[in-house]
Scaffold this motif. Structure first.
Motif, PDB file in Angstrom:
ATOM      1  N   ALA A 166       0.871  -1.353   0.076  1.00  0.00           N
ATOM      2  CA  ALA A 166       0.040   0.015   0.234  1.00  0.00           C
ATOM      3  C   ALA A 166       0.763   1.328   0.152  1.00  0.00           C
ATOM      4  N   GLY A 167       0.400   2.255  -0.787  1.00  0.00           N
ATOM      5  CA  GLY A 167       1.321   3.420  -0.892  1.00  0.00           C
ATOM      6  C   GLY A 167       0.481   4.670  -1.253  1.00  0.00           C
ATOM      7  N   THR A 168       1.222   5.868  -1.630  1.00  0.00           N
ATOM      8  CA  THR A 168       0.420   6.988  -2.081  1.00  0.00           C
ATOM      9  C   THR A 168       1.105   7.429  -3.403  1.00  0.00           C
ATOM     10  N   ILE A 169       0.114   7.718  -4.441  1.00  0.00           N
ATOM     11  CA  ILE A 169       0.714   7.784  -5.637  1.00  0.00           C
ATOM     12  C   ILE A 169       1.489   9.097  -5.721  1.00  0.00           C
ATOM     13  N   ALA A 170       2.768   9.226  -6.136  1.00  0.00           N
ATOM     14  CA  ALA A 170       3.370  10.539  -6.154  1.00  0.00           C
ATOM     15  C   ALA A 170       3.235  11.090  -7.883  1.00  0.00           C
ATOM     16  N   LEU A 171       3.178  10.206  -8.781  1.00  0.00           N
ATOM     17  CA  LEU A 171       3.305  10.795 -10.135  1.00  0.00           C
ATOM     18  C   LEU A 171       2.561   9.539 -10.973  1.00  0.00           C
ATOM     19  N   ILE A 172       1.559  10.140 -12.012  1.00  0.00           N
ATOM     20  CA  ILE A 172       1.153   9.193 -12.915  1.00  0.00           C
ATOM     21  C   ILE A 172       1.644   9.819 -14.373  1.00  0.00           C
ATOM     22  N   GLU A 173       2.392   8.779 -15.118  1.00  0.00           N
ATOM     23  CA  GLU A 173       2.887   8.938 -16.315  1.00  0.00           C
ATOM     24  C   GLU A 173       2.132   8.095 -17.382  1.00  0.00           C
ATOM     25  N   PRO A 174       1.294   8.954 -18.276  1.00  0.00           N
ATOM     26  CA  PRO A 174       0.812   8.049 -19.591  1.00  0.00           C
ATOM     27  C   PRO A 174       1.737   7.674 -20.548  1.00  0.00           C
ATOM     28  N   ALA A 175       1.910   6.326 -20.786  1.00  0.00           N
ATOM     29  CA  ALA A 175       2.818   5.745 -21.798  1.00  0.00           C
ATOM     30  C   ALA A 175       2.196   5.182 -22.730  1.00  0.00           C
ATOM     31  N   GLY A 176       1.140   5.616 -23.414  1.00  0.00           N
ATOM     32  CA  GLY A 176       0.517   4.704 -24.614  1.00  0.00           C
ATOM     33  C   GLY A 176      -0.454   3.818 -23.868  1.00  0.00           C
ATOM     34  N   PRO A 177      -0.162   2.532 -24.249  1.00  0.00           N
ATOM     35  CA  PRO A 177      -0.928   1.549 -23.924  1.00  0.00           C
ATOM     36  C   PRO A 177      -1.209   1.271 -22.427  1.00  0.00           C
ATOM     37  N   GLN A 178      -0.442   1.855 -21.648  1.00  0.00           N
ATOM     38  CA  GLN A 178      -0.831   1.917 -20.023  1.00  0.00           C
ATOM     39  C   GLN A 178      -0.343   3.298 -19.326  1.00  0.00           C
ATOM     40  N   TYR A 179      -0.404   3.391 -18.275  1.00  0.00           N
ATOM     41  CA  TYR A 179       0.055   4.301 -17.297  1.00  0.00           C
ATOM     42  C   TYR A 179       1.180   3.814 -16.628  1.00  0.00           C
ATOM     43  N   PHE A 180       2.267   4.434 -16.519  1.00  0.00           N
ATOM     44  CA  PHE A 180       3.089   4.080 -15.233  1.00  0.00           C
ATOM     45  C   PHE A 180       2.764   5.030 -14.015  1.00  0.00           C
ATOM     46  N   LEU A 181       2.742   4.125 -12.772  1.00  0.00           N
ATOM     47  CA  LEU A 181       2.417   4.731 -11.597  1.00  0.00           C
ATOM     48  C   LEU A 181       3.700   4.782 -10.616  1.00  0.00           C
ATOM     49  N   ASP A 182       4.077   6.148 -10.195  1.00  0.00           N
ATOM     50  CA  ASP A 182       4.976   6.025  -9.242  1.00  0.00           C
ATOM     51  C   ASP A 182       4.502   6.306  -7.825  1.00  0.00           C
ATOM     52  N   VAL A 183       4.731   5.065  -7.065  1.00  0.00           N
ATOM     53  CA  VAL A 183       4.198   4.942  -5.717  1.00  0.00           C
ATOM     54  C   VAL A 183       5.018   5.133  -4.838  1.00  0.00           C
ATOM     55  N   LEU A 184       4.641   5.963  -3.470  1.00  0.00           N
ATOM     56  CA  LEU A 184       5.624   6.124  -2.398  1.00  0.00           C
ATOM     57  C   LEU A 184       5.149   4.849  -1.398  1.00  0.00           C
ATOM     58  N   GLY A 206       6.298   3.527   1.958  1.00  0.00           N
ATOM     59  CA  GLY A 206       7.132   3.551   3.103  1.00  0.00           C
ATOM     60  C   GLY A 206       8.662   4.182   2.790  1.00  0.00           C
ATOM     61  N   GLY A 207       8.339   5.419   2.125  1.00  0.00           N
ATOM     62  CA  GLY A 207       9.818   6.264   1.880  1.00  0.00           C
ATOM     63  C   GLY A 207      10.281   5.628   0.561  1.00  0.00           C
ATOM     64  N   GLN A 208      10.047   4.724  -0.108  1.00  0.00           N
ATOM     65  CA  GLN A 208      10.738   4.174  -1.101  1.00  0.00           C
ATOM     66  C   GLN A 208       9.509   4.409  -2.339  1.00  0.00           C
ATOM     67  N   LEU A 209      10.270   4.871  -3.492  1.00  0.00           N
ATOM     68  CA  LEU A 209       9.364   4.815  -4.744  1.00  0.00           C
ATOM     69  C   LEU A 209       9.308   3.635  -5.423  1.00  0.00           C
ATOM     70  N   VAL A 210       8.108   3.222  -5.616  1.00  0.00           N
ATOM     71  CA  VAL A 210       7.867   1.932  -6.525  1.00  0.00           C
ATOM     72  C   VAL A 210       7.184   2.042  -7.730  1.00  0.00           C
ATOM     73  N   ARG A 211       7.584   1.312  -8.718  1.00  0.00           N
ATOM     74  CA  ARG A 211       6.903   1.716 -10.045  1.00  0.00           C
ATOM     75  C   ARG A 211       5.966   0.743 -10.262  1.00  0.00           C
ATOM     76  N   ALA A 212       4.758   1.070 -10.769  1.00  0.00           N
ATOM     77  CA  ALA A 212       3.799  -0.172 -11.171  1.00  0.00           C
ATOM     78  C   ALA A 212       3.208   0.397 -12.520  1.00  0.00           C
TER      79      ALA A 212
END
Ligand SMILES: Nc1ncnc2c1ncn2[C@@H]1O[C@H](COP(=O)(O)OP(=O)(O)OP(=O)(O)O)[C@@H](O)[C@H]1O
Ligand SMILES: [Mg+2]
Lengths: 335, 639
Positions: free
Chosen positions: A275-293, A295-301
């Motif tokens: 579980a985390g907080t969304i920091a950034l949403i990047e559209p990339a064509g077929p899908q979106y990349f989510l940068d999720v915070l 516990g202090g670490q950025l995770v890409r989904a």
């Protein structure tokens, strides 16, 4: 016919610097193998050693079981396509392609036939009388390939042959080369630092890092079963997320962004979740990349829809349990 | 398929051929600044090169009566006369011989040396400097050195033969006509080979390493690769080198003056010497000028000939058949018609390890040979300068000195100390004169030419600038002899004979075109975006030059300064004709004076003076080797 190439415990030193650390590769006849690794890891050096342009410091290089140590690059019957193509600038396209045949003292009729065939195969027929300086990058690249395939090389080595081409042409050429190699049954050693190129072209990929072989396996194997943390991070884009394991300090968990999606009701019991907080949403064509915070670490989904997501909103991510990789913190090996 | 890319390129080419602009407006119009920047150089050159040239053309079409001092217009009579002279055609034959000998010699040796010094090995930088020494030396010093080596009774070569017990082989080496011509040509080759080597070296350095690797894999051995890869790659360099080497051989004058003065008999009377004899000994200015213009014409013809023979090869454009392989995706490919089998490889005769050892030994031997060829004569010169003067005139001669002494240096450096030699007393002042003239000429040239070079590099297509550039090149093909006569006449009227300023002006006639050309090449390597950046940052044109561009090209300025100074320091012809008293005589003139007086007891001081005269060039070759290479790259190739 092409040869099977065995690289047996090959070490290469430049003075005090060890560039190749005992590489071991068994390449089957007619196999298409990519050498993949970051800049400076020794890919070109390995090619030059196989071609006999560089002397190896220890180990053996065998073609069809025959040790090449005593043979110079002239005798090894290797074809190499250089990154800068190395076309002879003072010869026409025709003379460039015919050059290796001339050196073999082949009769004129054969040379003409071979050159005509190579030109037709590579779509160079209209350019045969041109000088290399009057060709576009893509055309030069094809001439270099033509020069390599007019004879029957024991192996075709290519040193980042596509890196000077624009993106569209690169995609086009890789299928062409792949097809040509399989038509001719060529053993190919293909150097690239573009993982996508390696994935689509190769029968097997050899991943190198700082002169060490990290993994040598089929493309999907390298992607799905990385041997260690280096391979896991190097292959796949965006890069794999590495998180400390919640229960064990000596283990890192690896999650590919493509496997990590906002959790839905269909997730099974055994799914891995965060579980985390969304920091950034990047559209990339077929899908979106989510940068999720998390516990202090950025995770890409990744997400296919972002209907109810926005910056700052809470999200729960989950991945199938069999897509969670585990690495030893100390050695980096996959567990 | 692949071929559609071809197609794109063709269409692209067509759309690219826009209608041509009117011929007089080529490229963007240069700003006023460009005209202002280029004008000092052009005005200078017009005054000190153009005017004398016009005057010499005038001389060539007039006949001067030395008694009445009246000139009558005779049209092309002088040319007709010269062409009908047998002495002219004899000189023509000798010139052809001399030029052929020099060209073949410098090219073969230069390529060989460059190939060796291109390989990486320890001490390569040092060897490159050593290699440059014969070229950095003044032709006058070289002439002094070699004429003593070849001299009859007392020469070093004969001395060496006596020492080795081969005294019966000793002979007056320059006494026989045909041999003398060859030996003078050989000396010229010794002097000029480094220039060829330097330029070939630059050519080799620009060759991508992958070419040779590719050829090796394609089955080409070292010999095939040299002829099929290296030589073709060097073709543009060789074109340039041949033109320069030919001009330098045609114009060779200083060496002949010192070594043989056209003799014995007329055996070494080549064109340039004959022109000198006509102008300054027979005082037949018209015929002399005509002869020198024929020499210019010959240089020009040879240059054109080389361009035709060695010029770049172009693609033969085929008409592209409408429908061959241009359509996408050939589904079924024709199979490869032949299967080329590589002949079974033999096991090598010598083991790779032994071969490597042999190759190393051979290479060492080559390096040693280059060292001896370049440095041995210079070391001889140094040895002779510290040999007691009496040893140098021993009969039978010997190359081994009986003692070592600095008396000779004392004689030329502290003439008050009681030397009897008139000529030795002139040495200190002449060194100072050389220094002054060199420094002032270089300073003036560097003050004006960078601006011109900048303009030539940035607006290469503007008519006026193109013309200026070509006229600079043309002056390179004009023998200095053509200029020296008008200079002499003009200076006599203006009272500039025997003055420093006179020599500075004369040397500028060589330096300005040379350095302007170098500056142009240097600026061509500076990206244009730098100009724009400076302008956008608020610089005026002048500030852009002074604050941004000149600092950027500092290495180029350095190279130009070194080159210019060497040229001035070594220059002989102007210096000897335009001075008659020691007041402004430079060191080469005083050196040649030693020979003219031919007093045996002065050989010691003469060699000491020679060593002093080659010291600055040799130091420069060692300290600034890198800059010299750069200079050679940017086209500074004055003999
Ligand atoms: N002639 C040489 N002497 C010394 N070190 C060398 C030499 N050639 C290469 N190296 C070193 O060997 C290492 C491997 O070089 P190599 O050219 O094989 O890398 P690469 O994987 O091909 O890199 P890239 O993707 O940039 O082409 C580098 O660290 C390089 O600095
Ligand atoms: Mg590489």
């Amino acid at each position: 016919m092409s040869a099977a190439v065995t690289i047996d415990n090959v070490v290469k030193d430049y003075g005090p610097v060890r560039v190749l650390h005992g590489l071991q590769l068994d390449i089957r006849e007619g196999e298409f193998v990519s050498l993949l690794g970051p800049s400076g890891c020794g890919k070109s050096t390995l090619l030059y050693c196989v071609a006999g342009l560089e002397q190896i410091s220890s180990g053996r290089i065998l073609f069809d079981g025959r040790d090449m140590a005593a043979l110079g690059s002239r005798e090894r019957n290797i074809a190499l396509v250089f990154q800068d193509y190395a076309l002879y600038p003072h010869m026409t396209v025709r003379e460039n392609i015919a050059f290796p045949l001339r050196r073999l003292k082949v009769d004129r009729k054969t040379i003409e036939g071979q050159v005509a065939w190579a030109a037709e195969t590579l779509g160079l027929a209209a350019l045969l009388e041109r000088m290399p300086s009057d060709l576009s990058g893509g055309q030069r690249q094809r001439v270099a390939v033509g020069r390599a395939i007019v004879r029957n090389p024991a192996a075709l080595l290519m040193d980042e042959p596509l890196s000077n081409l624009d993106a569209a042409l690169r995609v086009h050429m890789r299928t062409e080369i792949k097809r040509l190699a399989s038509d001719l049954g060529l053993t190919v050693l293909f150097v690239t630092h573009d993982q996508e190129e390696a994935m689509v072209m190769s029968d097997r990929i050899a991943v190198l890092s700082q002169g060490h072989l990290q993994q040598f396996a089929a493309p999907m194997d390298v992607y799905r079963n990385p041997a260690n943390r280096f391979v896991a991070e190097f292959i796949g884009s965006p890069k794999m997320n590495l998180l400390p394991s919640p229960d064990r300090a000596d283990i890192l968990l690896g999650l590919r962004p493509h496997d990590l999606t906002p959790a839905g009701p269909q997730d099974g019991e055994d799914a891995f979740s965060l579980a985390g907080t969304i920091a950034l949403i990047e559209p990339a064509g077929p899908q979106y990349f989510l940068d999720v915070l998390v516990g202090g670490q950025l995770v890409r989904a990744t997400a296919s829809e972002i209907d109810n997501l926005s910056n700052g909103s809470e999200v729960r991510l989950s991945a199938p349990a069999h897509r969670v990789y585990r690495f030893d913190v100390a050695t980096g090996d996959a567990l | 398929m692949i071929a559609d890319e071809t197609h794109k390129q063709e269409t692209h080419k067509q759309t690219d051929s826009r209608p041509r602009r009117r011929f007089w407006s080529r490229g963007p119009r240069p700003p006023l600044f460009a005209y202002l920047a280029v004008s000092p150089t052009l005005v200078f050159v017009a005054l000190i090169v153009g005017m004398p040239l016009v005057y010499s053309v005038w001389l060539a079409v007039h006949k001067a009566n030395p008694i009445t001092r009246k000139n009558t217009f005779v049209g092309l009579d002088n040319f007709r006369f010269v062409l009908s002279e047998t002495s002219f055609w004899n000189a023509f034959g000798r010139t052809a011989h001399f030029v052929g000998f020099s060209l073949v010699g410098t090219t073969i040796l230069g390529i060989a040396i460059a190939l060796v010094l291109h390989e990486p090995f320890r001490g390569r930088g040092f060897m490159r400097s050593v290699m440059l020494v014969p070229w950095a030396m003044a032709p006058v010093s070289i002439g002094v050195l070699w004429s003593f080596i070849y001299a009859g009774d007392i020469g070093t070569l004969n001395g060496l033969l006596h020492d080795l017990g081969l005294g019966f082989l000793a002979t007056a080496w320059l006494g026989d006509g045909n041999r003398a011509l060859n030996l003078v040509a050989l000396t010229h080759v010794w002097n000029q080979t480094p220039l060829t080597a330097l330029m070939v070296l630059a050519g080799l350095q620009s060759m991508p390493a992958s070419l040779h690797k590719a050829a090796m894999l394609d089955g080409a051995g070292p010999v095939t690769r040299f002829f099929r890869i290296t030589l073709p790659w060097l073709k543009p360099t060789l074109l340039f080198v041949s033109i320069i080497a030919t001009i330098n051989a045609l114009m060779a004058f200083d060496i002949i003056w010192i070594m043989t003065r056209g003799g014995p008999g007329e055996a070494t009377t080549v064109f340039a010497w004959l022109g000198y004899v006509y102008s300054f000994q027979f005082l037949r200015f018209g015929e002399g000028a005509a002869m020198l213009y024929l020499l210019t014409g010959l240089s020009f013809l040879m240059a054109v000939f080389y361009v035709l023979v060695l010029g770049p090869r172009r693609s033969r454009h085929q008409a592209i058949p409408a429908a061959t392989a241009l359509d996408d995706d050939v589904a079924v490919r024709s199979p490869r018609p032949y299967s080329i089998k590589v002949p079974p490889t033999r096991e090598p005769l010598v083991s790779p390890a032994l071969r490597a050892v042999l190759a190393r030994l051979g290479f060492r031997a080559l390096v040693l040979t280059i060292f001896l060829w370049s440095a041995l004569p210079v070391m001889l010169l140094i040895l002779m300068s510290i040999t007691p003067a009496s040893d140098l005139i021993r009969v039978p001669p010997s190359a081994i000195p009986s003692a070592l002494t600095f008396d000779n240096f004392r004689a030329v450096l502290f003439p008050e100390g009681g030397t009897t030699s008139v000529q030795a007393k002139r040495v200190p002042l002449s060194l100072l004169n050389s220094l002054i003239v060199g420094a002032v000429s270089v300073a003036i040239a560097l003050a004006v030419t960078p601006f011109a070079g900048y303009v030539f590099a940035r607006w290469p297509r503007a008519r006026l600038f193109q013309g200026g550039l070509w006229s600079m090149l043309f002056t390179r093909m004009t023998p200095a002899l053509t200029l020296v006569l008008p200079f002499f006449v003009i200076y006599r009227t203006l009272g500039l004979i025997d003055t420093h300023i006179g020599l500075v002006i004369a040397h500028l006639s060589i330096l300005l075109p040379l350095i302007a050309w170098m500056m142009k090449s240097t600026f061509e390597g500076v990206p244009k975006s730098l100009d724009s950046a400076a302008r956008i940052d608020g610089c005026s044109h002048m500030q852009m030059m002074l604050r941004v561009l000149l600092p950027v090209i500092r290495p180029g300025l350095m190279a130009a300064a070194i080159f210019g100074f060497l040229v001035s320091w070594n220059e002989f012809l102007f210096a000897v004709i335009l001075t008659s008293t020691p007041d402004a005589q430079t060191i080469p003139v005083v050196l040649s004076g030693f020979l003219a007086q031919a007093r045996f007891h002065e050989y010691g001081p003469m060699f000491a003076a020679s060593v002093l005269s080659v010291l600055p060039p040799v130091v420069v070759a060692f300290v600034f080797q890198r800059y010299l290479v750069e200079g050679a790259l940017s086209g500074a190739v004055k003999g």
